[in-house]
Write a protein that holds these residues in place. Structure first.
Motif, mmCIF file in Angstrom:
data_model
loop_
_atom_site.group_PDB
_atom_site.id
_atom_site.type_symbol
_atom_site.label_atom_id
_atom_site.label_comp_id
_atom_site.label_asym_id
_atom_site.label_seq_id
_atom_site.Cartn_x
_atom_site.Cartn_y
_atom_site.Cartn_z
ATOM 1 N N ALA A 19 10.795 -39.400 1.637
ATOM 2 C CA ALA A 19 11.425 -39.849 0.389
ATOM 3 C C ALA A 19 12.699 -39.054 0.113
ATOM 4 O O ALA A 19 13.730 -39.628 -0.254
ATOM 5 C CB ALA A 19 10.440 -39.712 -0.767
ATOM 6 N N LEU A 24 14.739 -41.644 -1.950
ATOM 7 C CA LEU A 24 13.845 -42.562 -2.651
ATOM 8 C C LEU A 24 12.769 -41.785 -3.394
ATOM 9 O O LEU A 24 12.548 -40.605 -3.130
ATOM 10 C CB LEU A 24 13.147 -43.492 -1.644
ATOM 11 C CG LEU A 24 14.016 -44.336 -0.723
ATOM 12 C CD1 LEU A 24 13.157 -44.998 0.339
ATOM 13 C CD2 LEU A 24 14.775 -45.371 -1.527
ATOM 14 N N SER A 25 12.089 -42.491 -4.273
ATOM 15 C CA SER A 25 10.900 -41.892 -4.874
ATOM 16 C C SER A 25 9.774 -41.961 -3.849
ATOM 17 O O SER A 25 9.845 -42.721 -2.871
ATOM 18 C CB SER A 25 10.498 -42.657 -6.141
ATOM 19 O OG SER A 25 10.037 -43.953 -5.796
ATOM 20 N N THR A 27 6.894 -43.208 -4.332
ATOM 21 C CA THR A 27 6.316 -44.550 -4.448
ATOM 22 C C THR A 27 7.106 -45.552 -3.618
ATOM 23 O O THR A 27 6.530 -46.362 -2.884
ATOM 24 C CB THR A 27 6.291 -44.994 -5.927
ATOM 25 O OG1 THR A 27 5.507 -44.062 -6.667
ATOM 26 C CG2 THR A 27 5.719 -46.386 -6.078
ATOM 27 N N GLU A 28 8.424 -45.484 -3.729
ATOM 28 C CA GLU A 28 9.272 -46.409 -2.977
ATOM 29 C C GLU A 28 9.139 -46.170 -1.472
ATOM 30 O O GLU A 28 9.099 -47.116 -0.682
ATOM 31 C CB GLU A 28 10.734 -46.265 -3.418
ATOM 32 C CG GLU A 28 11.672 -47.265 -2.797
ATOM 33 C CD GLU A 28 11.475 -48.693 -3.291
ATOM 34 O OE1 GLU A 28 12.100 -49.597 -2.711
ATOM 35 O OE2 GLU A 28 10.702 -48.925 -4.233
ATOM 36 N N ARG A 31 5.879 -47.690 -0.420
ATOM 37 C CA ARG A 31 5.970 -49.149 -0.470
ATOM 38 C C ARG A 31 6.729 -49.689 0.737
ATOM 39 O O ARG A 31 6.301 -50.643 1.387
ATOM 40 C CB ARG A 31 6.650 -49.607 -1.761
ATOM 41 C CG ARG A 31 6.634 -51.130 -1.938
ATOM 42 C CD ARG A 31 7.322 -51.567 -3.220
ATOM 43 N NE ARG A 31 8.751 -51.317 -3.202
ATOM 44 C CZ ARG A 31 9.637 -52.053 -2.515
ATOM 45 N NH1 ARG A 31 9.230 -53.066 -1.792
ATOM 46 N NH2 ARG A 31 10.916 -51.774 -2.556
ATOM 47 N N LEU A 32 7.864 -49.069 1.066
ATOM 48 C CA LEU A 32 8.653 -49.517 2.212
ATOM 49 C C LEU A 32 7.891 -49.333 3.527
ATOM 50 O O LEU A 32 7.958 -50.185 4.418
ATOM 51 C CB LEU A 32 9.985 -48.770 2.264
ATOM 52 C CG LEU A 32 10.990 -49.134 1.169
ATOM 53 C CD1 LEU A 32 12.204 -48.214 1.242
ATOM 54 C CD2 LEU A 32 11.412 -50.585 1.279
ATOM 55 N N GLU A 35 5.260 -52.069 3.707
ATOM 56 C CA GLU A 35 5.901 -53.356 4.012
ATOM 57 C C GLU A 35 6.270 -53.444 5.491
ATOM 58 O O GLU A 35 6.068 -54.480 6.129
ATOM 59 C CB GLU A 35 7.149 -53.549 3.152
ATOM 60 C CG GLU A 35 6.856 -53.911 1.719
ATOM 61 C CD GLU A 35 8.124 -54.029 0.873
ATOM 62 O OE1 GLU A 35 9.241 -53.802 1.402
ATOM 63 O OE2 GLU A 35 7.989 -54.347 -0.312
#
Length: 82
Positions: A19, A24-25, A27-28, A31-32, A35
Motif C-alpha cells: 500500500a 494506496l490505503s 483496504t484499496e 481490494r486490488l 480483483e
C-alpha cells in the motif's frame, strides 16, 4: 460496514508495504489484489473447462448416425394399445 481482521503479522506487513509503495490505503491494496486474483482465476477457468470437455468427448464419443430408419411398427408395439 464489514471488516476484515488479518491475524497473520507477515501478511499485514506485506499489505502495508504494498500500500505504501503504491500510495494506496491498505483496504484499496487488498481490494486490488483480490480483483487481480479473481480475474486471473476467471481467465484460467475457460481453458480448464475446454480441456475437461475434450477429455470427456474422447472418452464418451457420440455414436455415429444409424443407417437404417427407425422401425415404426416395432416402437408402436412397445406401447401396446395406447
Amino acid at each position: 460496514m464489514a471488516s476484515l481482521y488479518i491475524k497473520d503479522s507477515e501478511t499485514t506487513e506485506r499489505v502495508s508495504r504494498l500500500a505504501a509503495r503504491l500510495g494506496l490505503s491498505k483496504t484499496e491494496a487488498v481490494r486490488l489484489a483480490v480483483e487481480a486474483l479473481e480475474q486471473r482465476s476467471d481467465a484460467d477457468t475457460l481453458p480448464r473447462a475446454r480441456d475437461w470437455l475434450a477429455q470427456f468427448d474422447a472418452r464418451f464419443p457420440v455414436p455415429e448416425a444409424r443407417e437404417a430408419p427407425a422401425d415404426k411398427a416395432f416402437f408402436d408395439s412397445l406401447s401396446g394399445d395406447l
